[in-house]
Design an enzyme around this catalytic site. Sequence first.
Site, PDB file in Angstrom:
ATOM      1  N   LYS A   1     -27.360  34.764  18.629  1.00 43.37           N
ATOM      2  CA  LYS A   1     -27.222  33.392  19.337  1.00 43.37           C
ATOM      3  C   LYS A   1     -28.718  33.148  19.589  1.00 43.37           C
ATOM      4  CE  LYS A   1     -23.377  34.207  22.123  1.00 43.37           C
ATOM      5  NZ  LYS A   1     -22.336  33.273  21.591  1.00 43.37           N
TER       6      LYS A   1
ATOM      7  N   ARG B   1     -12.000  36.786  19.005  1.00 41.93           N
ATOM      8  CA  ARG B   1     -10.555  36.887  18.342  1.00 41.93           C
ATOM      9  C   ARG B   1     -10.158  38.057  17.762  1.00 41.93           C
ATOM     10  NH1 ARG B   1     -12.437  31.916  15.012  1.00 41.93           N
ATOM     11  NH2 ARG B   1     -13.423  31.413  16.762  1.00 41.93           N
TER      12      ARG B   1
END
Length: 547
Positions: A324, A398
């Site tokens: 990020k 996920r």
Amino acid sequence: MARIVALRHHRPPIALRRRDRNRLAIHEIASFVPFGVALGVAERYSGANFAPPGAILSSQELSSMKIALSASRPADTGCLVFPVAKGAAIAPAIEAQGLAAEAAAASRFTGEVGALVELFVSEGGKTVRVLLVGTGEGKAADFERAGAAVVARLLTSGVTQATVDGSGVDAGALAHLGLGALLRSWRIDTYRTKLTEKARPTLETLTLQSGAADLPALWADREALAQGVAFTRELVSEPANILYPESFVERCRPLADLGIEIIVLDEAEMERLGMGALLGVAQGSVRKPRLLALRWDGTGGAQETPLVLVGKGVTFDTGGISLKPGPGMEDMKWDMGGAGAVAGTLKALAARKAKAHVVGVCGLVENMPDGGAQRPGDIVTTMSGQTVEVLNTDAEGRLVLSDAVWWAQQTWKPATLIDLATLTGAMIVALGHEHAGLFSNDDGLANQLLAAGLESGDKLWRFPVADAYDKLLESPIADMKNIGPRFAGSITAAQFIKRFIQDGVKWAHLDIAGMVWADKPGATWDKGATGYGVRLLDQLIRDHYQA
């Protein structure tokens, strides 16, 4: 964290705030134990970057204001609080009643929700602060906002004792006022070594004055819920050098004292079970992953099949090798908000002795980019046997959930499973910070959750799941890839999790990315962790899963 994926590879469709753009020792078991595990401390924390168990504080140390109940006005009260319904006459039970009415008129106060009028009067020969607080239409949420407004005004005011005059107020409404007050009083000053005198909390006790016989029981129920919300806020607020998978488990260990059964799976056990997706996320970190299960059965075995809740618990998310941007990355300490909500819900259920059978599962990892970290292009095999091509290591939540929900289904055989995760930045683009996203394979369950959201204040908005979206996850080399194309990012994330829901299981996925943290005070919280999800799940369980 998946929500950064679209933003890194494509120009964002709209401008995002910085935070939104970048948000996005305990006994271990060597073999699976089906139910409760007695927890001891067999693994010790070591190394300069690990916080010792002694540094771990409980939520009770983070908020000191208490709610008391009394049939009469305490003699030492420094502030009298009078709830006023919208449009009601201003006639508080004080000597200076006329002055209070004049002050209200001068302030254009008509009992609007959360509106306040403050004045000082002579009462019983001494000067007393008086607050008039609006309760609007008198709904439960109105009284909660009123209680929160009172505490926001008084918490650092210098007042130590305040009393709410509950004359003529329904006991249930008064309990909700106390709930709002207690929730708004929560703050975390653990790491502050310097606070100005005026910034220090002074309010020690808020007394609810009422002779209603049912108030103690009603308040005990609301107080238990507040304890669960406070626990979630505590977990979400802690920095990643204090809260990581092992210490998250340690924070939950005292829940055993409430009657919650605890199971902890370590790295070796998860490897034996084939949890390649969860372990792949964790492999770049020195913090070892854990799978935590919390089981509360308040039915004495009457409910054989539990409701199962699964929470994403990424205690810090750098994005891994798909790193990020640096600015705002500090917010990623709350990427475990789903797991935090699950733990807080179980605490609330146990504290109020809910007649329900619920299991909470938390997949706990830290996503870091060291030399052993998972790479874009790697293929992992999940516990279900399905394979995943990992195109972006920042779509890690996920992957954690895929193994956690599969294990939960294999272990508990639930009819209904709900997962919660701070999963996608696309959800914040779509809904901002007003609703969490709801995805479900069952209309009945979806409607129950929507209704619980409206009742509790933890609001939801439903999104579709469909085969057309599912096709966007097809991989040329594995059973699926972990990200789809630029658009419908929240939906494809939900479709990914759906592939791990077994036939016949009613399932809902809650994407709570925009809800677990607030930049400004809300109805019943200050800036910071909101505790979102606990009240939603507690309300759902009250409505549909209690015996």
